[in-house]
Design an enzyme around this catalytic site. Structure first.
Site, PDB file in Angstrom:
ATOM      1  CD1 TRP A 164      -3.085  -1.138   0.661  1.00  0.00           C
ATOM      2  CD2 TRP A 164      -1.771  -2.306   2.047  1.00  0.00           C
ATOM      3  NE1 TRP A 164      -3.717  -2.321   0.956  1.00  0.00           N
ATOM      4  CE2 TRP A 164      -2.937  -3.048   1.798  1.00  0.00           C
ATOM      5  CE3 TRP A 164      -0.791  -2.848   2.889  1.00  0.00           C
ATOM      6  CZ2 TRP A 164      -3.176  -4.297   2.371  1.00  0.00           C
ATOM      7  CZ3 TRP A 164      -1.011  -4.080   3.456  1.00  0.00           C
ATOM      8  CH2 TRP A 164      -2.192  -4.788   3.188  1.00  0.00           C
ATOM      9  NE  ARG A 211      -5.029   0.952  -1.405  1.00  0.00           N
ATOM     10  CZ  ARG A 211      -5.463  -0.288  -1.605  1.00  0.00           C
ATOM     11  NH1 ARG A 211      -5.012  -0.995  -2.621  1.00  0.00           N
ATOM     12  NH2 ARG A 211      -6.338  -0.825  -0.772  1.00  0.00           N
TER      13      ARG A 211
HETATM   14  N1  PHE Z   1      -7.733  -3.962   3.351  1.00  0.00           N
HETATM   15  C1  PHE Z   1      -7.444  -4.884   2.282  1.00  0.00           C
HETATM   16  C2  PHE Z   1      -7.063  -4.077   1.026  1.00  0.00           C
HETATM   17  O1  PHE Z   1      -7.420  -2.941   0.935  1.00  0.00           O
HETATM   18  C3  PHE Z   1      -8.623  -5.778   2.002  1.00  0.00           C
HETATM   19  C4  PHE Z   1      -8.933  -6.709   3.112  1.00  0.00           C
HETATM   20  C5  PHE Z   1      -9.825  -6.348   4.095  1.00  0.00           C
HETATM   21  C6  PHE Z   1      -8.350  -7.971   3.155  1.00  0.00           C
HETATM   22  C7  PHE Z   1     -10.134  -7.227   5.125  1.00  0.00           C
HETATM   23  C8  PHE Z   1      -8.643  -8.841   4.163  1.00  0.00           C
HETATM   24  C9  PHE Z   1      -9.534  -8.466   5.134  1.00  0.00           C
HETATM   25  O2  PHE Z   1      -6.430  -4.589   0.141  1.00  0.00           O
END
Ligand code: PHE
Length: 360
Positions: A164, A211
């Site tokens: 991220w 992002r």
């Molecule tokens: N937060 C993760 C993403 O944005 C998605 C996710 C949420 C994965 C909850 C697992 C559990 O990529």
């Protein structure tokens, strides 16, 4: 006719001449109204008063005088109506010449607004989960590193941070670190909710995420997610699958196919990604022989990450991981909207082109 009656008729005639003359001078709505009150007013109008005196005449003199009185009344009323009409026409003419306004043109229809496709989809997604007993909560878009990463089992220096890349707020703390950022996902709300409440927890969290990203047909630098979190005694992976299958059926109908594959997110174990068959190439990977650019030839589009909440995440918010288990998921709202409507490029959503937005 008696002398009295003759006199009354003469008075009436004189009144008529005077009134009609005065009427010529009345050239506004207010002066016309004043004229009407002066002559025809029901209490003090001069014609009204004159007609009242008809009652004082001898009975045999009344009919003839009455006829005369009514003729005067009609003449005054017609005169008034004529002047009112003329006044109206003059006003319209003035509007047309002075203001160049054609009041006979049909009105312009009002433009009706509508909900943005993201908002519509967001509401549908939330409705699917609230029907299953989830509560809706929201959280901050400017977030601490602690919630966005650390409490999600992604400490500083952890290689998973590379998943991220984000936009950091220009603010340095006492240690010389930059602890504030635009949240990269809605997952920080997992920790915020658990810190504040005890199990059972069942929440969905809609919101914007950011992002630092090169955009393409399926990636935007800002988009929406719906996070889900359920924590209780005895929650298993079967509950996760059942809940997400039910979501897919409610949103996409029974014909869409769904796929779960192992995936890695530091805050879940095991972790999965859920995908649906590509709506453009119908899962074939190619469209008329050309590679499908929406699913990048895979035939599948990932719409969410999910998994069982990592025991360390539970521990960090003070939950006993031996007693409680849970699942979490994060849905990409624009991707769901793309699937639903066959939209082939995520960049349409925020290009603000009404030709696109009007279609929903
Ligand atoms: N937060 C993760 C993403 O944005 C998605 C996710 C949420 C994965 C909850 C697992 C559990 O990529």
């Amino acid at each position: 006719m008696t002398t009295d009656a003759h006199e009354l008729v003469r008075t009436l005639e004189a009144l008529k001449d005077e009134a009609l003359k005065a009427l010529e001078a009345a050239d506004s709505e207010e002066s016309l109204e004043a004229w009407r009150v002066a002559y025809l007013g029901r209490k003090e109008g001069r014609l009204t008063l004159a007609m009242r005196s008809l009652g004082k005449l001898a009975p045999e003199a009344r009919p003839a005088a009455g006829v005369a009185a009514n003729q005067v009344k009609t003449a005054l009323e017609e005169g008034l109506a004529r002047h009112q009409q003329a006044l109206k026409e003059r006003a319209l003419e003035r509007l047309a010449t002075e203001q160049r306004l054609d009041v006979t043109l049909p009105g312009r229809p009002l433009l009706l607004g509508r909900l943005h496709p993201t908002t519509q989809t967001l509401r549908e997604v939330l409705a699917a989960f609230t029907a299953m007993g989830f509560q809706v909560v929201e959280g901050p878009e400017v977030e601490w590193d602690r919630y966005n990463f650390e409490l999600l089992n992604i400490p500083r220096g952890h290689p998973a941070r590379d998943m991220w890349d984000t936009l950091w707020i220009d603010y340095t703390d006492a240690n010389g670190e930059r602890p504030m950022l635009l949240r990269t996902h809605t997952s920080p709300m997992q920790a915020r909710v658990m810190e504040k409440t005890q199990p059972p927890v069942r929440v969905v969290v809609p919101g914007k995420v950011y992002r630092y990203e090169a955009t393409d047909a399926t990636h935007e630098w800002h988009f929406h997610q719906v996070e889900g979190l359920a924590v209780d005694e005895g929650i298993t992976f079967a509950n996760l699958k059942a809940t997400l299958y039910e979501f897919a059926r409610r949103i996409f109908g029974p014909e869409r196919r769904v796929r779960f594959r192992c995936d890695y997110f530091p805050f879940v174990e095991p972790g999965v990604d859920m995908a649906m068959d590509c709506f453009i190439c119908k899962g074939q990977g190619t469209v008329k022989g050309a590679p499908c650019r929406v699913c990048k030839e895979t035939g599948w589009i990932e719409i969410m990450g999910a998994g069982m909440v990592h025991p360390r995440v539970l521990e960090m918010v003070g939950y006993d991981p031996k007693r409680y288990t849970g699942f979490a998921f994060g849905i990409g709202v624009e991707r769901v909207a793309m699937l639903k409507h066959g939209i082939d490029d995520i960049r349409h959503f925020y290009a603000n082109d009404v030709r696109f937005l009007r279609q929903f």
